[in-house]
Structure formats: structure tokens, C-alpha cells
Design an enzyme around this catalytic site. Structure first.
Site, PDB file in Angstrom:
ATOM      1  N   GLN A 106       2.980  10.411   1.005  1.00 27.07           N
ATOM      2  CA  GLN A 106       3.877   9.325   1.519  1.00 27.07           C
ATOM      3  C   GLN A 106       4.816   9.969  -0.034  1.00 27.07           C
ATOM      4  O   GLN A 106       6.201   9.709   0.228  1.00 27.07           O
ATOM      5  CB  GLN A 106       3.591   8.244   1.545  1.00 27.07           C
ATOM      6  CG  GLN A 106       3.156   7.239   2.948  1.00 27.07           C
ATOM      7  CD  GLN A 106       2.677   5.834   2.800  1.00 27.07           C
ATOM      8  OE1 GLN A 106       1.699   5.185   2.279  1.00 27.07           O
ATOM      9  NE2 GLN A 106       4.162   5.837   3.341  1.00 27.07           N
TER      10      GLN A 106
ATOM     11  N   GLY B 281       0.700  -0.983  -0.238  1.00 28.64           N
ATOM     12  CA  GLY B 281      -0.173   0.815  -0.292  1.00 28.64           C
ATOM     13  C   GLY B 281       0.643   1.162   0.295  1.00 28.64           C
ATOM     14  O   GLY B 281       2.181   1.077   0.444  1.00 28.64           O
TER      15      GLY B 281
ATOM     16  N   HIS C 241      -4.668   1.262   7.403  1.00 31.73           N
ATOM     17  CA  HIS C 241      -3.215   1.775   7.871  1.00 31.73           C
ATOM     18  C   HIS C 241      -3.760   2.843   6.770  1.00 31.73           C
ATOM     19  O   HIS C 241      -2.629   4.235   6.806  1.00 31.73           O
ATOM     20  CB  HIS C 241      -1.825   1.138   7.283  1.00 31.73           C
ATOM     21  CG  HIS C 241      -0.497   1.467   7.071  1.00 31.73           C
ATOM     22  ND1 HIS C 241       0.174   1.819   8.004  1.00 31.73           N
ATOM     23  CD2 HIS C 241       0.069   1.580   7.049  1.00 31.73           C
ATOM     24  CE1 HIS C 241       1.441   1.835   8.252  1.00 31.73           C
ATOM     25  NE2 HIS C 241       1.049   2.315   6.846  1.00 31.73           N
ATOM     26  N   GLU C 242      -2.961   3.236   5.444  1.00 30.76           N
ATOM     27  CA  GLU C 242      -3.447   4.027   3.982  1.00 30.76           C
ATOM     28  C   GLU C 242      -4.337   5.035   4.413  1.00 30.76           C
ATOM     29  O   GLU C 242      -4.310   6.310   3.910  1.00 30.76           O
ATOM     30  CB  GLU C 242      -3.573   3.804   2.828  1.00 30.76           C
ATOM     31  CG  GLU C 242      -2.670   1.782   2.559  1.00 30.76           C
ATOM     32  CD  GLU C 242      -1.357   2.378   2.667  1.00 30.76           C
ATOM     33  OE1 GLU C 242      -0.809   3.670   2.452  1.00 30.76           O
ATOM     34  OE2 GLU C 242      -0.467   1.528   3.453  1.00 30.76           O
TER      35      GLU C 242
ATOM     36  N   CYS D  73       5.817   0.462   7.134  1.00 26.52           N
ATOM     37  CA  CYS D  73       5.236   0.940   6.298  1.00 26.52           C
ATOM     38  C   CYS D  73       6.395   1.581   5.399  1.00 26.52           C
ATOM     39  O   CYS D  73       7.697   1.613   5.675  1.00 26.52           O
ATOM     40  CB  CYS D  73       4.966   2.100   7.404  1.00 26.52           C
ATOM     41  SG  CYS D  73       4.598   4.139   6.683  1.00 26.52           S
ATOM     42  N   LEU D  74       6.041   1.961   4.758  1.00 31.28           N
ATOM     43  CA  LEU D  74       7.204   2.108   3.406  1.00 31.28           C
ATOM     44  C   LEU D  74       8.167   3.361   3.474  1.00 31.28           C
ATOM     45  O   LEU D  74       9.093   4.104   3.304  1.00 31.28           O
ATOM     46  CB  LEU D  74       6.569   2.317   1.884  1.00 31.28           C
ATOM     47  CG  LEU D  74       6.247   1.342   1.797  1.00 31.28           C
ATOM     48  CD1 LEU D  74       5.893   1.871  -0.028  1.00 31.28           C
ATOM     49  CD2 LEU D  74       7.068  -0.062   0.981  1.00 31.28           C
TER      50      LEU D  74
ATOM     51  N   HIS E 274      -2.977   7.098   6.755  1.00 31.41           N
ATOM     52  CA  HIS E 274      -1.971   8.617   6.396  1.00 31.41           C
ATOM     53  C   HIS E 274      -2.791   9.485   5.601  1.00 31.41           C
ATOM     54  O   HIS E 274      -2.469  10.637   5.937  1.00 31.41           O
ATOM     55  CB  HIS E 274      -1.490   7.959   4.811  1.00 31.41           C
ATOM     56  CG  HIS E 274      -0.119   6.823   5.622  1.00 31.41           C
ATOM     57  ND1 HIS E 274       1.138   7.460   6.197  1.00 31.41           N
ATOM     58  CD2 HIS E 274      -0.185   5.770   5.276  1.00 31.41           C
ATOM     59  CE1 HIS E 274       2.149   6.478   5.632  1.00 31.41           C
ATOM     60  NE2 HIS E 274       1.939   5.368   5.169  1.00 31.41           N
TER      61      HIS E 274
HETATM   62 NI    NI Z   1       2.305   3.664   5.760  1.00 30.38          NI
END
Ligand code: NI
Length: 169
Positions: A56, A51, A135-136, A93-94, A139
Site C-alpha cells: 500500500q 492496519g 485483510h493485511e 481499507c486505507l 494485501h
Molecule cells: Ni487495506
């Protein structure tokens, strides 16, 4: 034949302050939006993510993508309309490379979202897909998975990130 996986999008890493900002809803569903969504998928896959959310990559718009179990989801102005249960699982998380932590989230969710054409879509998901949606969506409100952790755990992660990047807090 190798797939061309190039995009100009760069994934911002914590503690970049943009990650804490609230995104604006999408109002125009045009070619530019479709291209951006395509690029988000590309950037996500290039980093082996499941995701990725627009903030981000420095874009404060309510847009995110999720790809899990060979299914692709586009989330534009998404909202949770129902949820059930509690699941405790590890997530990453990226924007926090190499950092994982257990987070409690609903086990099942029903969300309402728009696709790139501006059509309303409803998705129901459980387990890891539900977790990825939530989670997304967090963000898009400037909320990060470490915000769910105890101060002790969160500070340990901040310390680790600081060591990795030499960043200041
Ligand atoms: Ni994330």
C-alpha cells in the site's frame, strides 16, 4: 505536546496497479527493515487506520502492521496456520477512502509470523483483530477486500472510486 507523525510514505489508492501485485518474502532482518516497520505504523496512524501493508506504500515485500485495542502487531512473511468459524462484518481499507463493505472471513485465526528481529511469533486472534490480520495478509498477495464482493457491488465501488478520483479503469 503533539506527537511528531511524519513519514515520507504515501498510501497508494485503488486502482493503483501495485495493489494487485504479489509481494516478495523478507529475507534480511536489518535496521532498514525495523525503520520501515516503524514508518508503516506512523503512516497508518496518520490516516487513522488499524492496519497497513507494505504494498500500500509501494513496497512489494511481505510486511504489514496492525494496531487494534492498544495492541501492536508486526506481520513479516505471515501465514495462517489455523482458522475457525465465519464472521460477517463491515470493513474498509486505507487504499479505498470512504468505502466500506461487508466481507465474510474466518471468526478466529492462528497465524505464524516473524518480528523485526527475525524471531518467529504466533498470534491467535478473533473478531476484528482476526479480520485485520486477514485483510493485511491479503494485501501481501495482491488481494483486495472488494475481490470478495459480488460483481454488482464491486462495480458500484469502482464507479464511486472513479468519480472520487477521476481515475480510469
Ligand atoms: Ni487495506
Amino acid at each position: 505536546m503533539s506527537e511528531i507523525n511524519e513519514t515520507d510514505l504515501k498510501i497508494l489508492k485503488y486502482p493503483n496497479p501495485i495493489l494487485k501485485k504479489v509481494s516478495e518474502p523478507v529475507e534480511v532482518f536489518d535496521d532498514e527493515l525495523a525503520k520501515f516497520v516503524k514508518d508503516l505504523f506512523t503512516a497508518m496512524r496518520a490516516s487513522d487506520g488499524v492496519g497497513l501493508a507494505a504494498p500500500q506504500v509501494g513496497v512489494l515485500k511481505k510486511i504489514a502492521v496492525v494496531e487494534y485495542d492498544e495492541k501492536k502487531y508486526v506481520l513479516i512473511n505471515p501465514k495462517v496456520i489455523d482458522q475457525k468459524g465465519i464472521a460477517d462484518d463491515e470493513e474498509g481499507c486505507l487504499s479505498f477512502p470512504g468505502i466500506y463493505a461487508h466481507v465474510q472471513r474466518p471468526e478466529w485465526v492462528k497465524i505464524e509470523t516473524f518480528d523485526v528481529h527475525g524471531e518467529k511469533q504466533t498470534y491467535e486472534a478473533s473478531g476484528f483483530t482476526a479480520r485485520a490480520f486477514l485483510h493485511e495478509m491479503d494485501h501481501l498477495s495482491g488481494k483486495l477486500f472488494i475481490d470478495y464482493l459480488s460483481n454488482l457491488k464491486r462495480n458500484a465501488i469502482k464507479k464511486k472510486v472513479s468519480k472520487n478520483t477521476g481515475g480510469h479503469f
